[in-house]
Design a protein around this motif. Structure first.
Motif, PDB file in Angstrom:
ATOM      1  N   THR A 192       1.199  -0.641  -0.040  1.00 17.33           N
ATOM      2  CA  THR A 192       0.183   0.023  -0.003  1.00 17.33           C
ATOM      3  C   THR A 192       0.533   0.741   0.093  1.00 17.33           C
ATOM      4  O   THR A 192       0.654   2.068  -0.614  1.00 17.33           O
ATOM      5  CB  THR A 192      -1.362   0.033   1.249  1.00 17.33           C
ATOM      6  OG1 THR A 192      -2.139  -1.272   1.525  1.00 17.33           O
ATOM      7  CG2 THR A 192      -1.573   1.207   1.063  1.00 17.33           C
ATOM      8  N   VAL A 242      -0.887   3.230 -12.096  1.00 11.15           N
ATOM      9  CA  VAL A 242      -1.809   4.254 -11.013  1.00 11.15           C
ATOM     10  C   VAL A 242      -0.627   5.530 -11.224  1.00 11.15           C
ATOM     11  O   VAL A 242      -1.316   6.584 -10.756  1.00 11.15           O
ATOM     12  CB  VAL A 242      -1.088   3.661  -9.714  1.00 11.15           C
ATOM     13  CG1 VAL A 242      -1.106   4.364  -8.730  1.00 11.15           C
ATOM     14  CG2 VAL A 242      -1.285   2.296  -9.523  1.00 11.15           C
ATOM     15  N   VAL A 286       3.355   1.649  -3.350  1.00 10.81           N
ATOM     16  CA  VAL A 286       2.049   2.156  -4.360  1.00 10.81           C
ATOM     17  C   VAL A 286       1.576   3.447  -4.351  1.00 10.81           C
ATOM     18  O   VAL A 286       1.450   4.558  -4.968  1.00 10.81           O
ATOM     19  CB  VAL A 286       1.533   1.194  -4.573  1.00 10.81           C
ATOM     20  CG1 VAL A 286      -0.243   1.716  -5.596  1.00 10.81           C
ATOM     21  CG2 VAL A 286       1.308   0.114  -5.332  1.00 10.81           C
ATOM     22  N   ALA A 287       1.327   4.052  -2.964  1.00  9.72           N
ATOM     23  CA  ALA A 287       0.483   5.162  -2.636  1.00  9.72           C
ATOM     24  C   ALA A 287       2.308   5.934  -2.990  1.00  9.72           C
ATOM     25  O   ALA A 287       1.732   7.563  -3.198  1.00  9.72           O
ATOM     26  CB  ALA A 287       0.489   5.367  -1.503  1.00  9.72           C
ATOM     27  N   VAL A 290      -5.580  -2.980  -6.294  1.00  8.16           N
ATOM     28  CA  VAL A 290      -4.388  -3.674  -7.226  1.00  8.16           C
ATOM     29  C   VAL A 290      -4.643  -4.954  -6.855  1.00  8.16           C
ATOM     30  O   VAL A 290      -4.423  -5.921  -7.755  1.00  8.16           O
ATOM     31  CB  VAL A 290      -2.974  -3.253  -6.736  1.00  8.16           C
ATOM     32  CG1 VAL A 290      -2.829  -1.696  -7.404  1.00  8.16           C
ATOM     33  CG2 VAL A 290      -2.847  -3.416  -5.106  1.00  8.16           C
ATOM     34  N   ASP A 318      -1.958  -5.755  -1.017  1.00 10.77           N
ATOM     35  CA  ASP A 318      -2.144  -4.835  -0.535  1.00 10.77           C
ATOM     36  C   ASP A 318      -2.923  -5.325   0.963  1.00 10.77           C
ATOM     37  O   ASP A 318      -2.951  -6.465   1.501  1.00 10.77           O
ATOM     38  CB  ASP A 318      -2.777  -3.531  -1.023  1.00 10.77           C
ATOM     39  CG  ASP A 318      -4.553  -3.310  -1.142  1.00 10.77           C
ATOM     40  OD1 ASP A 318      -4.734  -4.844  -1.016  1.00 10.77           O
ATOM     41  OD2 ASP A 318      -4.652  -2.683  -0.751  1.00 10.77           O
ATOM     42  N   THR A 332      -5.229   2.104  -3.708  1.00 14.84           N
ATOM     43  CA  THR A 332      -4.078   0.971  -4.033  1.00 14.84           C
ATOM     44  C   THR A 332      -5.012   0.060  -3.526  1.00 14.84           C
ATOM     45  O   THR A 332      -4.596  -0.968  -4.055  1.00 14.84           O
ATOM     46  CB  THR A 332      -2.949   1.202  -2.512  1.00 14.84           C
ATOM     47  OG1 THR A 332      -3.527   1.840  -1.394  1.00 14.84           O
ATOM     48  CG2 THR A 332      -2.404   2.796  -3.007  1.00 14.84           C
TER      49      THR A 332
END
Length: 383
Positions: free
Chosen positions: A178, A254, A181-182, A322, A329, A319
């Protein structure tokens, strides 16, 4: 004519008054403060406010006792399996969260290598906190470390390079995925969104229409579709033997998706800048990039801080999508552990979702409060 002026002067003289003595001293006004004054001003100022306050108090009195009872007083805090959470009147099964906490944080990352994740998190905090505090010096070096040096160190630690044990990204999961990706989406989307916003306002036809096509394409397609296409369709267009890591494909999708939305937020700030600012910068002989860097963008970005942070918060919550491409995540790994027969209890699922919601809330609320702080600090208007 002279008689009229004379009458006016006489009337003015009669109306004039000069005090011959001082006014009698009076006591200073009573200072209004304290809890009673705050309640009167904020909750009971008008009849409508009083009615709304009473209704909200009744609602809280109705919902808070059973919620607190479920979350704390009747909750199960210790246990080794589902038996601890079974029984009438049992509340939240926090024993499940305690037993699965490591998986919620690291996913299936090898246990003996999780120190690398911890070290990466510590380096991120150590470099991010001083950058977020305005009074801490050496901001330039701090930013260089956070944006250039730290990503390299994090890549080496998490994937395993230079003698470290390699760890495939399909073993990553939980809060680790998480945050990865963020953070990648946030760091990439802001500068790319600025370039796209400037490109859309460019006078060069190719740059302008290329930016418009990019923005409208990524804004017109749902993120879940982008992730699905990047995972399933993209490999079909690649030569045999050529492939990309699944997590890398998700990061690219993303980042591009968030950049399109960020570009429109920043473009709104650029359009809100008065035309005189552009003309003043041109009159000073500044080049285009000097004008944008020194005059226009600082004002535009300050004006759209709420929109920027809103995009960041939306990206952080998105996120969870995904999971559609098999990347677990935080929310995905929580749902995956519901299938564990050792913890199959009625309260397990709702407790897991409550824990995930709490984690998301902490991060999103933190970003929101920091944005409010920066708005107040950068507000140079004269009220």
């Amino acid at each position: 004519m002279s008689d009229t002026h004379a009458e006016t002067d006489v009337a003015t003289t009669r109306l004039a008054f000069v005090r011959n003595d001082f006014l009698k001293s009076e006591a200073p006004p009573v200072r209004e403060g304290g809890l009673g004054h705050w309640l009167k001003v904020n909750l009971f100022a008008t009849p409508k406010d009083t009615i709304l306050t009473i209704l909200m108090a009744l609602f809280l009195a109705w919902i808070l006792p059973p919620l607190l009872n479920w979350a704390f007083f009747s909750a199960v805090w210790d246990g080794s399996n589902r038996e601890a959470c079974l029984g009438e009147g049992r509340g939240a099964c926090w024993a499940f969260v305690d037993a699965k906490f490591a998986q919620f944080m690291y996913g299936r990352y090898p246990i003996d290598e999780r120190w690398r994740v911890d070290l990466t998190a510590i380096l991120l905090i150590v470099s991010l906190v001083p950058l977020a505090i305005p009074s801490v010096p050496y901001k330039k070096f701090n930013a260089i470390f956070l944006l250039v040096v730290f990503p390299i160190i994090a890549f080496i630690l998490l994937t395993g390079q230079f003698g470290l044990r390699p760890v495939r990204t399909d073993l990553w999961g939980g809060l680790l995925v998480t945050l990865v990706v963020a953070i990648v989406g946030i760091v990439v989307s802001l500068p790319l969104g600025v370039l796209l916003a400037l490109g859309r306002r460019s006078h060069l036809p190719f740059v302008k229409y290329a930016s418009i096509v990019f923005i409208e394409f990524w804004r017109g397609v749902p993120l879940i579709t982008i992730l699905f296409m990047s995972s399933v369709m993209l490999p079909l267009f690649l030569p045999d033997g050529v492939t990309f890591d699944k997590l890398l494909r998700a990061l690219v999708g993303v980042a591009f998706f968030a950049s399109a939305y960020m570009a429109e937020v920043i473009r709104g700030g650029l359009q809100a800048i008065p035309k005189g600012q552009y003309e003043a910068a041109d009159a000073m002989g500044l080049s285009y990039w000097q004008k944008m860097r020194l005059i226009i963008l600082p004002q535009a970005l300050t004006m759209v801080i709420p929109g920027i942070v809103n995009t960041f918060i939306g990206l952080f919550k998105d996120t969870s999508l995904v999971l559609i491409i098999g990347i677990f995540d935080l929310l995905g790994i929580v749902q995956l552990n519901f299938a564990d027969p050792n913890w199959a209890a009625p309260q397990t699922a709702i407790t897991g979702f409550a824990f995930a919601a709490l984690v998301y809330f902490v991060f999103c609320f933190g970003m929101s409060k920091y944005s409010l702080y920066m708005e107040r600090r950068l507000d140079t208007s004269h009220r």
